[in-house]
Design a protein around this motif. Structure first.
Motif, PDB file in Angstrom:
ATOM      1  N   TYR A  85       0.848  -1.190   0.000  1.00 16.49           N
ATOM      2  CA  TYR A  85       0.000   0.000   0.000  1.00 16.49           C
ATOM      3  C   TYR A  85       0.887   1.245   0.000  1.00 16.49           C
ATOM      4  O   TYR A  85       1.822   1.350   0.793  1.00 16.49           O
ATOM      5  CB  TYR A  85      -0.923  -0.011   1.221  1.00 16.49           C
ATOM      6  N   GLU A  86       0.585   2.178  -0.885  1.00 15.14           N
ATOM      7  CA  GLU A  86       1.404   3.375  -1.050  1.00 15.14           C
ATOM      8  C   GLU A  86       1.063   4.410   0.013  1.00 15.14           C
ATOM      9  O   GLU A  86      -0.081   4.848   0.127  1.00 15.14           O
ATOM     10  CB  GLU A  86       1.211   3.949  -2.447  1.00 15.14           C
ATOM     11  N   ARG A  87       2.076   4.803   0.786  1.00 14.57           N
ATOM     12  CA  ARG A  87       1.873   5.770   1.876  1.00 14.57           C
ATOM     13  C   ARG A  87       1.311   7.082   1.368  1.00 14.57           C
ATOM     14  O   ARG A  87       0.416   7.667   1.988  1.00 14.57           O
ATOM     15  CB  ARG A  87       3.176   6.033   2.622  1.00 14.57           C
ATOM     16  N   ALA A  88       1.778   7.552   0.213  1.00 16.38           N
ATOM     17  CA  ALA A  88       1.317   8.846  -0.311  1.00 16.38           C
ATOM     18  C   ALA A  88      -0.190   8.821  -0.556  1.00 16.38           C
ATOM     19  O   ALA A  88      -0.894   9.785  -0.222  1.00 16.38           O
ATOM     20  CB  ALA A  88       2.063   9.198  -1.593  1.00 16.38           C
ATOM     21  N   SER A  89      -0.700   7.722  -1.117  1.00 16.30           N
ATOM     22  CA  SER A  89      -2.140   7.671  -1.383  1.00 16.30           C
ATOM     23  C   SER A  89      -2.923   7.552  -0.077  1.00 16.30           C
ATOM     24  O   SER A  89      -4.007   8.124   0.061  1.00 16.30           O
ATOM     25  CB  SER A  89      -2.485   6.513  -2.324  1.00 16.30           C
ATOM     26  N   VAL A  90      -2.376   6.844   0.888  1.00 18.19           N
ATOM     27  CA  VAL A  90      -3.033   6.713   2.191  1.00 18.19           C
ATOM     28  C   VAL A  90      -3.059   8.069   2.899  1.00 18.19           C
ATOM     29  O   VAL A  90      -4.084   8.478   3.454  1.00 18.19           O
ATOM     30  CB  VAL A  90      -2.323   5.645   3.060  1.00 18.19           C
ATOM     31  N   ASP A  91      -1.930   8.783   2.852  1.00 16.15           N
ATOM     32  CA  ASP A  91      -1.875  10.113   3.469  1.00 16.15           C
ATOM     33  C   ASP A  91      -2.869  11.071   2.808  1.00 16.15           C
ATOM     34  O   ASP A  91      -3.535  11.845   3.492  1.00 16.15           O
ATOM     35  CB  ASP A  91      -0.459  10.685   3.390  1.00 16.15           C
ATOM     36  N   ARG A  92      -2.982  11.002   1.473  1.00 17.37           N
ATOM     37  CA  ARG A  92      -3.960  11.850   0.768  1.00 17.37           C
ATOM     38  C   ARG A  92      -5.373  11.526   1.234  1.00 17.37           C
ATOM     39  O   ARG A  92      -6.184  12.421   1.493  1.00 17.37           O
ATOM     40  CB  ARG A  92      -3.861  11.644  -0.755  1.00 17.37           C
ATOM     41  N   TYR A  93      -5.675  10.236   1.340  1.00 22.52           N
ATOM     42  CA  TYR A  93      -7.001   9.832   1.790  1.00 22.52           C
ATOM     43  C   TYR A  93      -7.269  10.344   3.206  1.00 22.52           C
ATOM     44  O   TYR A  93      -8.335  10.909   3.479  1.00 22.52           O
ATOM     45  CB  TYR A  93      -7.157   8.305   1.748  1.00 22.52           C
ATOM     46  N   LEU A  94      -6.316  10.171   4.096  1.00 22.74           N
ATOM     47  CA  LEU A  94      -6.516  10.609   5.481  1.00 22.74           C
ATOM     48  C   LEU A  94      -6.695  12.121   5.570  1.00 22.74           C
ATOM     49  O   LEU A  94      -7.527  12.606   6.345  1.00 22.74           O
ATOM     50  CB  LEU A  94      -5.333  10.161   6.351  1.00 22.74           C
ATOM     51  N   ARG A  95      -5.948  12.878   4.760  1.00 18.98           N
ATOM     52  CA  ARG A  95      -6.111  14.341   4.751  1.00 18.98           C
ATOM     53  C   ARG A  95      -7.462  14.761   4.176  1.00 18.98           C
ATOM     54  O   ARG A  95      -7.954  15.844   4.478  1.00 18.98           O
ATOM     55  CB  ARG A  95      -4.977  15.007   3.965  1.00 18.98           C
ATOM     56  N   SER A  96      -8.077  13.905   3.362  1.00 21.05           N
ATOM     57  CA  SER A  96      -9.365  14.249   2.754  1.00 21.05           C
ATOM     58  C   SER A  96     -10.531  14.067   3.736  1.00 21.05           C
ATOM     59  O   SER A  96     -11.621  14.568   3.497  1.00 21.05           O
ATOM     60  CB  SER A  96      -9.626  13.391   1.512  1.00 21.05           C
ATOM     61  N   LEU A  97     -10.284  13.379   4.832  1.00 17.34           N
ATOM     62  CA  LEU A  97     -11.339  13.146   5.820  1.00 17.34           C
ATOM     63  C   LEU A  97     -11.612  14.427   6.602  1.00 17.34           C
ATOM     64  O   LEU A  97     -10.712  15.250   6.787  1.00 17.34           O
ATOM     65  CB  LEU A  97     -10.915  12.028   6.779  1.00 17.34           C
ATOM     66  N   PRO A  98     -12.851  14.610   7.077  1.00 18.57           N
ATOM     67  CA  PRO A  98     -13.170  15.805   7.858  1.00 18.57           C
ATOM     68  C   PRO A  98     -12.341  15.838   9.143  1.00 18.57           C
ATOM     69  O   PRO A  98     -12.124  14.817   9.780  1.00 18.57           O
ATOM     70  CB  PRO A  98     -14.650  15.649   8.193  1.00 18.57           C
ATOM     71  N   ALA A  99     -11.865  17.019   9.490  1.00 17.85           N
ATOM     72  CA  ALA A  99     -11.095  17.200  10.721  1.00 17.85           C
ATOM     73  C   ALA A  99     -12.035  17.663  11.830  1.00 17.85           C
ATOM     74  O   ALA A  99     -12.951  18.455  11.594  1.00 17.85           O
ATOM     75  CB  ALA A  99      -9.991  18.228  10.486  1.00 17.85           C
ATOM     76  N   TRP A 100     -11.798  17.174  13.014  1.00 18.59           N
ATOM     77  CA  TRP A 100     -12.623  17.524  14.171  1.00 18.59           C
ATOM     78  C   TRP A 100     -11.745  18.128  15.255  1.00 18.59           C
ATOM     79  O   TRP A 100     -10.651  17.654  15.506  1.00 18.59           O
ATOM     80  CB  TRP A 100     -13.314  16.282  14.747  1.00 18.59           C
ATOM     81  N   GLY A 101     -12.224  19.187  15.882  1.00 17.91           N
ATOM     82  CA  GLY A 101     -11.550  19.748  17.024  1.00 17.91           C
ATOM     83  C   GLY A 101     -10.283  20.530  16.693  1.00 17.91           C
ATOM     84  O   GLY A 101      -9.449  20.731  17.549  1.00 17.91           O
ATOM     85  N   THR A 102     -10.137  20.960  15.445  1.00 14.01           N
ATOM     86  CA  THR A 102      -8.962  21.733  15.064  1.00 14.01           C
ATOM     87  C   THR A 102      -9.413  22.942  14.239  1.00 14.01           C
ATOM     88  O   THR A 102     -10.575  23.048  13.854  1.00 14.01           O
ATOM     89  CB  THR A 102      -7.981  20.912  14.208  1.00 14.01           C
ATOM     90  N   GLN A 103      -8.498  23.810  13.947  1.00 10.30           N
ATOM     91  CA  GLN A 103      -8.791  24.955  13.082  1.00 10.30           C
ATOM     92  C   GLN A 103      -9.190  24.486  11.684  1.00 10.30           C
ATOM     93  O   GLN A 103      -9.940  25.157  10.997  1.00 10.30           O
ATOM     94  CB  GLN A 103      -7.577  25.882  13.002  1.00 10.30           C
ATOM     95  N   GLU A 104      -8.663  23.341  11.250  1.00 10.58           N
ATOM     96  CA  GLU A 104      -8.993  22.819   9.912  1.00 10.58           C
ATOM     97  C   GLU A 104     -10.473  22.495   9.792  1.00 10.58           C
ATOM     98  O   GLU A 104     -11.035  22.555   8.703  1.00 10.58           O
ATOM     99  CB  GLU A 104      -8.195  21.548   9.629  1.00 10.58           C
ATOM    100  N   ALA A 105     -11.118  22.165  10.898  1.00  6.22           N
ATOM    101  CA  ALA A 105     -12.527  21.765  10.866  1.00  6.22           C
ATOM    102  C   ALA A 105     -13.446  22.952  10.583  1.00  6.22           C
ATOM    103  O   ALA A 105     -14.547  22.780  10.102  1.00  6.22           O
ATOM    104  CB  ALA A 105     -12.920  21.096  12.182  1.00  6.22           C
ATOM    105  N   ALA A 106     -12.991  24.130  10.908  1.00  2.71           N
ATOM    106  CA  ALA A 106     -13.838  25.322  10.739  1.00  2.71           C
ATOM    107  C   ALA A 106     -14.020  25.698   9.289  1.00  2.71           C
ATOM    108  O   ALA A 106     -13.393  25.360   8.391  1.00  2.71           O
ATOM    109  CB  ALA A 106     -13.228  26.484  11.489  1.00  2.71           C
TER     110      ALA A 106
END
Length: 106
Positions: A85-106
Motif C-alpha cells: 500500500y502506497e503511503r502517499a495515497s493513504v496520506d492523501r485519503y486521510l487528509r481528505s477526511l473531515p477534521a474535528w476539534g482543530t482549526q482545519e474543521a472550521a
C-alpha cells in the motif's frame, strides 16, 4: 602482438581506481544523508506498507483497508501475492477526511 600482461595490469589498475572512486562516492552520499537526517530534512517513513503495517499506521481494520482499495480511495502495488500500500495515497485519503476539534474543521 600487444603485451597482454601490460593490458591486464592496466585493466586491473582502472578497476581498482573505479572501485576506490565508487567507495568514495558511497561514503560521501552516506555522510550527506546522515547530516540531512540529523537536520530533519530526510523523510525516513516507509514508501509502502504491507497490510499489517498499514493497519498499525492508520488504525484501520483489514476490512476497511480492503474496501478503500476496492473503491480506489487508496492505491497499492502488487509484489507476488502481497499488496504494498502506497503511503502517499493513504496520506492523501486521510487528509481528505473531515477534521474535528482543530482549526482545519472550521
Amino acid at each position: 602482438m600487444p603485451n597482454s600482461s601490460a593490458s591486464v595490469a592496466a585493466v586491473r589498475r582502472s578497476t581498482v581506481d573505479l572501485d576506490a572512486f565508487q567507495n568514495l562516492v558511497d561514503a560521501v552520499a552516506d555522510a550527506v544523508i546522515e547530516r540531512l537526517t540529523q537536520q530533519g530534512k530526510v523523510d525516513q517513513r516507509p514508501i509502502t506498507f504491507d497490510l499489517k503495517g498499514l493497519m498499525d499506521y492508520t488504525g484501520l481494520s483489514k476490512t476497511s483497508i480492503t474496501t478503500l482499495l476496492r473503491e480506489e480511495k487508496i492505491s497499492a502495488r502488487k509484489e507476488g501475492v502481497k499488496n504494498l500500500y502506497e503511503r502517499a495515497s493513504v496520506d492523501r485519503y486521510l487528509r481528505s477526511l473531515p477534521a474535528w476539534g482543530t482549526q482545519e474543521a472550521a
